[in-house]
Design a protein around this motif. Structure first.
Motif, short mmCIF file in Angstrom:
data_model
loop_
_atom_site.label_atom_id
_atom_site.label_comp_id
_atom_site.label_asym_id
_atom_site.label_seq_id
_atom_site.Cartn_x
_atom_site.Cartn_y
_atom_site.Cartn_z
N ARG A 10 7.95 -24.80 19.98
CA ARG A 10 8.23 -23.20 20.10
C ARG A 10 9.55 -23.04 19.23
N VAL A 37 8.46 -23.05 15.54
CA VAL A 37 7.80 -21.82 15.13
C VAL A 37 8.87 -20.87 14.89
N LYS A 38 9.81 -20.53 15.88
CA LYS A 38 10.92 -19.68 15.78
C LYS A 38 11.70 -19.62 14.66
N GLY A 49 8.48 -20.12 11.31
CA GLY A 49 7.01 -19.48 11.27
C GLY A 49 5.95 -20.50 12.01
N SER A 50 4.57 -19.83 12.06
CA SER A 50 3.55 -20.64 12.72
C SER A 50 2.69 -21.13 12.20
N LYS A 83 1.21 -20.39 20.05
CA LYS A 83 1.36 -18.79 20.47
C LYS A 83 2.04 -18.47 21.42
N ALA A 90 5.47 -19.08 21.39
CA ALA A 90 6.52 -19.22 21.00
C ALA A 90 7.59 -18.00 20.78
N GLU A 91 6.90 -16.99 20.72
CA GLU A 91 7.55 -15.63 20.64
C GLU A 91 8.01 -15.27 22.10
N LYS A 92 7.24 -15.44 22.99
CA LYS A 92 7.55 -15.05 24.47
C LYS A 92 8.29 -15.98 24.99
N SER A 93 8.71 -17.14 24.60
CA SER A 93 9.66 -18.28 25.29
C SER A 93 11.20 -17.68 24.96
#
Length: 296
Positions: free
Chosen positions: A88, A91-92, A95-96, A126, A128-131
């Protein structure tokens, strides 16, 4: 088979079933003391006889589950949680898409080498953005016998992690301090299966592939592996050369390699092992590097 009538025939006037019920109801001692009629023989004292085999308590199976399976499952869960957090963060930051994110590509490769489920890796990317935002920290510490430790932490609350790690160190003979980083070099590491490769052959492979050194060690599941150490910019070249030489490589990554080992006595080694286990059990700790060497 035991025939009770063999022992009970002197009791005239009493049916075999009645005498048997008396024995089974706990009256055997009384029957053997009292003589029911003149001239009858006294029955000898008998101890209880168990003709059936004793039943097993079943604790052996539970002890195996408790001592082997449960700790192994817990370690596996911690491993998955830590790699999920690392993915995560990667990715932040980059990028993914693993093709444009080298750190993420290396993490995915390491997850596959450790047999982490594909669904877990995809869910980490997937989600990573919400974490929550997490940061990586590197703590320097000194352990039993004067050994040096580097503790990599991934946390969303640096104050909490700092206090907890300080507590673990203090409780187990360690202390947070500066200076540990100078005892380690940042190097690239290519991990490969041992596959019966001898120590002499491993050294030859390191020379032929352009690696600086090779170390024999074990992974989390106690499986023997080889770590080919090289410059960070040479990891891809060394890995390609090893695969051309027939070596099955598992992953590549950057690690801290000790440049000045600290020899420890047996008691110090045991104390250090307790400390390292306690640190690795803390959820925010990703990995602990040490410069421990057994004193010969």
């Amino acid at each position: 088979m035991i025939y009770w009538s063999t022992f009970l025939f002197p009791l005239k006037g009493m049916s075999t079933g009645a005498v048997l019920r008396a024995f089974l109801s706990g009256c055997a001692r009384k029957l053997t003391r009292e003589v029911p009629w003149p001239g009858a023989r006294r029955l000898p004292q008998f101890r209880a006889l168990h003709a059936c085999p004793p039943r097993c308590a079943g604790h052996n199976k539970w002890s195996k589950v408790k001592d082997i399976k449960i700790p192994k499952d817990a370690a596996r869960a911690r491993l998955i949680a830590k790699y999920t957090m690392l993915i995560r963060v990667a990715v932040k930051e980059g990028g993914s898409n693993p093709e444009f994110n080298i750190t993420l590509a290396q993490l995915i490769e390491q997850c596959r080498s450790k047999n982490l489920p594909k669904s877990t890796i995809e869910a980490a990317i997937k989600g990573a953005e919400k974490s929550k935002a997490a940061a990586q920290c590197l703590y320097e510490a000194r352990g039993p016998g004067g050994c040096w430790l580097l503790i990599e932490v991934l946390t969303d609350n640096n104050t909490r992690s700092h206090n907890e790690i300080k507590h673990i160190l203090t409780k187990n003979g360690g202390v947070l301090c500066d200076g540990a980083r100078h005892n380690f070099d940042r190097k690239g590491v290519v991990v490969a299966d041992r596959d019966g490769i001898s120590t002499e052959r491993a050294l030859e492979l390191a020379i032929e592939s352009g690696a600086e050194d090779v170390q024999e060690t074990e992974d989390e599941e106690a499986k023997p592996i080889l770590q080919f150490i090289c410059d960070m910019s040479s990891m891809k070249v060394v890995r390609t050369a090893l695969e051309a030489l027939g070596v099955h490589t598992l992953s590549t990554g950057m690690e801290y390699i000790s440049n000045s080992p600290t020899p420890l006595l047996q008691l110090q080694l045991e104390a250090s092992a307790v400390l390292l286990e306690a640190l690795n059990d803390y959820p925010d700790v990703v990995r602990v590097w040490d410069n421990i060497q057994a004193l010969e």
